[in-house]
Design a protein around this motif. Structure first.
Motif, PDB file in Angstrom:
ATOM      1  N   PRO A  89       0.804  -1.226   0.000  1.00  0.00           N
ATOM      2  CA  PRO A  89       0.000   0.000   0.000  1.00  0.00           C
ATOM      3  C   PRO A  89       0.833   1.270   0.000  1.00  0.00           C
ATOM      4  CG  PRO A  89      -0.086  -1.086   2.148  1.00  0.00           C
ATOM      5  CD  PRO A  89       0.589  -2.033   1.213  1.00  0.00           C
ATOM      6  N   GLN A  90       2.045   1.212   0.562  1.00  0.00           N
ATOM      7  CA  GLN A  90       2.928   2.375   0.581  1.00  0.00           C
ATOM      8  C   GLN A  90       4.364   1.909   0.362  1.00  0.00           C
ATOM      9  OE1 GLN A  90       2.276   4.866   3.989  1.00  0.00           O
ATOM     10  NE2 GLN A  90       0.185   5.387   3.384  1.00  0.00           N
ATOM     11  N   THR A  91       5.281   2.853   0.345  1.00  0.00           N
ATOM     12  CA  THR A  91       6.685   2.564   0.071  1.00  0.00           C
ATOM     13  C   THR A  91       7.240   1.555   1.077  1.00  0.00           C
ATOM     14  OG1 THR A  91       6.980   4.802  -0.776  1.00  0.00           O
ATOM     15  CG2 THR A  91       8.968   3.574  -0.209  1.00  0.00           C
ATOM     16  N   ALA A  92       7.981   0.587   0.575  1.00  0.00           N
ATOM     17  CA  ALA A  92       8.535  -0.457   1.436  1.00  0.00           C
ATOM     18  C   ALA A  92       9.689   0.080   2.281  1.00  0.00           C
ATOM     19  CB  ALA A  92       9.021  -1.624   0.591  1.00  0.00           C
ATOM     20  N   SER A  93       9.716  -0.331   3.542  1.00  0.00           N
ATOM     21  CA  SER A  93      10.832  -0.047   4.438  1.00  0.00           C
ATOM     22  C   SER A  93      11.304  -1.372   5.016  1.00  0.00           C
ATOM     23  CB  SER A  93      10.420   0.894   5.569  1.00  0.00           C
ATOM     24  OG  SER A  93      11.473   1.017   6.519  1.00  0.00           O
ATOM     25  N   TYR A  94      12.611  -1.642   4.906  1.00  0.00           N
ATOM     26  CA  TYR A  94      13.177  -2.903   5.385  1.00  0.00           C
ATOM     27  C   TYR A  94      13.909  -2.729   6.711  1.00  0.00           C
ATOM     28  CZ  TYR A  94      12.203  -4.801   0.736  1.00  0.00           C
ATOM     29  OH  TYR A  94      11.590  -5.219  -0.418  1.00  0.00           O
ATOM     30  N   ARG A  95      13.606  -1.644   7.408  1.00  0.00           N
ATOM     31  CA  ARG A  95      14.309  -1.356   8.656  1.00  0.00           C
ATOM     32  C   ARG A  95      14.095  -2.443   9.708  1.00  0.00           C
ATOM     33  NH1 ARG A  95      12.692   1.879  13.013  1.00  0.00           N
ATOM     34  NH2 ARG A  95      10.878   2.549  11.818  1.00  0.00           N
ATOM     35  N   LEU A  96      12.930  -3.091   9.691  1.00  0.00           N
ATOM     36  CA  LEU A  96      12.619  -4.135  10.658  1.00  0.00           C
ATOM     37  C   LEU A  96      12.549  -5.515  10.018  1.00  0.00           C
ATOM     38  CD1 LEU A  96       9.836  -2.331  12.712  1.00  0.00           C
ATOM     39  CD2 LEU A  96      12.267  -2.468  13.221  1.00  0.00           C
ATOM     40  N   CYS A  97      13.210  -5.679   8.883  1.00  0.00           N
ATOM     41  CA  CYS A  97      13.177  -6.964   8.176  1.00  0.00           C
ATOM     42  C   CYS A  97      14.177  -7.916   8.831  1.00  0.00           C
ATOM     43  CB  CYS A  97      13.500  -6.763   6.699  1.00  0.00           C
ATOM     44  SG  CYS A  97      13.374  -8.261   5.723  1.00  0.00           S
TER      45      CYS A  97
END
Length: 319
Positions: A89-97
């Motif tokens: 739905p919005q830009t992906a963030s992998y900070r918590l991947c």
């Protein structure tokens, strides 16, 4: 000077408001990717993203609400991941991947993904590695499965190796799912750069015991369940053989093992060490130990030499 001092509280409030606004935008205007799924076939690549819905408190690493799953395919890994990101739905963030799920933990796939992470930032090199068994379509179709998947990922994380360790032997936990539930499978997959070996539940527990991994190990010895909460492994290199000693502390309410049970555990340890050696895996790092002692560990190379003679002794503390 007085005017400058009078503006300081106002500037402080403005700065605080801006920081709060920035942090809120960071946590609510991005889809927080918690895990990546990768698979390769003859047709190309399949990628899946387990993500936190923007309306949830996704900046908290322990949050599990509003988890969802999207998937996509592509001729290359990068295209498959990009297509999955476009479905968010919005830009992906992998900070918590924190997790990487693999249908098959093949070394070329891991190397390609690690390079992609370093170049494109679509993940984290510290992500935990796990194997997956199940139809990926179900994760997107069943609303309850993403939350259940995250719960099992967290449960398996303490013993799972990290992406940056993929060139070293490691035991990967296996997660499986059906249309109704996600479960942590017994046993595990021993991954090496050469190939993978499926270990039985007993072999997996012995491997974790020999590598001194944390957590309580549960073993069936002489028909009785024995819990081991701590184990220290000592190795002594001799000319004719290698002495391996395990000093174990049993778990609470676990009976003190008999001599026969200790001998059975010792035999299981020896069998696992020999089996791994035949697969090219030096579980106890004998080659490195020999190199530190003698300056050369050539005689303990599992890819060139037969397994040395092993003598394993198991001892349990009385408390």
């Amino acid at each position: 000077m007085r005017n400058a001092k009078s503006y300081k509280p106002l500037l402080f409030l403005l700065l605080t408001g801006w920081c709060l606004l920035f942090l809120r935008c960071e946590s609510t205007e991005k889809s927080m990717v918690r895990a990546v799924y990768l698979a390769q076939s003859e047709q190309g690549y399949q990628a899946g993203l387990l993500y936190q819905a923007p309306q949830a408190a996704a900046d908290a690493a322990d949050a599990t609400a509003a988890l969802q799953f999207v998937q996509a395919e592509g001729q290359t890994m990068e295209r498959a991941l990009d297509a999955a990101e476009q479905a968010l739905p919005q830009t992906a963030s992998y900070r918590l991947c924190d997790y990487l799920l693999l249908s098959k933990a093949e070394e070329p796939l891991l190397t390609e993904y690690e390079q992609l992470v370093l170049r494109r930032g679509c993940g984290r090199t510290a992500a935990r590695l796990l194997c997956a068994e199940g139809e990926i379509d179900r994760l997107a179709a069943q609303a309850a499965l993403p939350d259940a998947l995250m719960a099992q990922l967290k449960a398996a994380a303490p013993t799972a190796p990290r992406l940056y360790e993929h060139t070293e032997p490691g035991l990967l936990p296996v997660l499986g799912w059906s249309a109704e539930e996600v479960s942590l499978q017994e046993g595990g997959v021993l991954h090496t750069v050469v190939g993978n070996t499926l270990l039985s539940p007993e072999q997996a527990e012995v491997y974790r015991l020999l590598t001194e991994q944390g957590g309580t190990r549960q073993l069936w010895l002489e028909g009785e369940r024995i819990g081991i909460r701590r184990c220290t492994v000592s190795v002594t290199l001799q000319k004719a053989q290698v002495l391996v000693r395990l000093d174990c502390q049993r778990a609470a309410h676990s009976p003190l093992p008999t001599q026969a049970q200790q001998q059975q555990l010792a035999a299981q340890c020896t069998a696992l060490l020999q089996g791994c050696w035949q697969q090219g895996v030096d579980v106890l790092h004998l080659q490195a130990r020999a190199a530190l002692r003698d300056g050369s560990g050539a005689s303990f190379d599992p890819t060139k030499n037969a397994c040395p003679q092993l003598r394993t002794d198991v001892h349990f503390m009385l408390y």
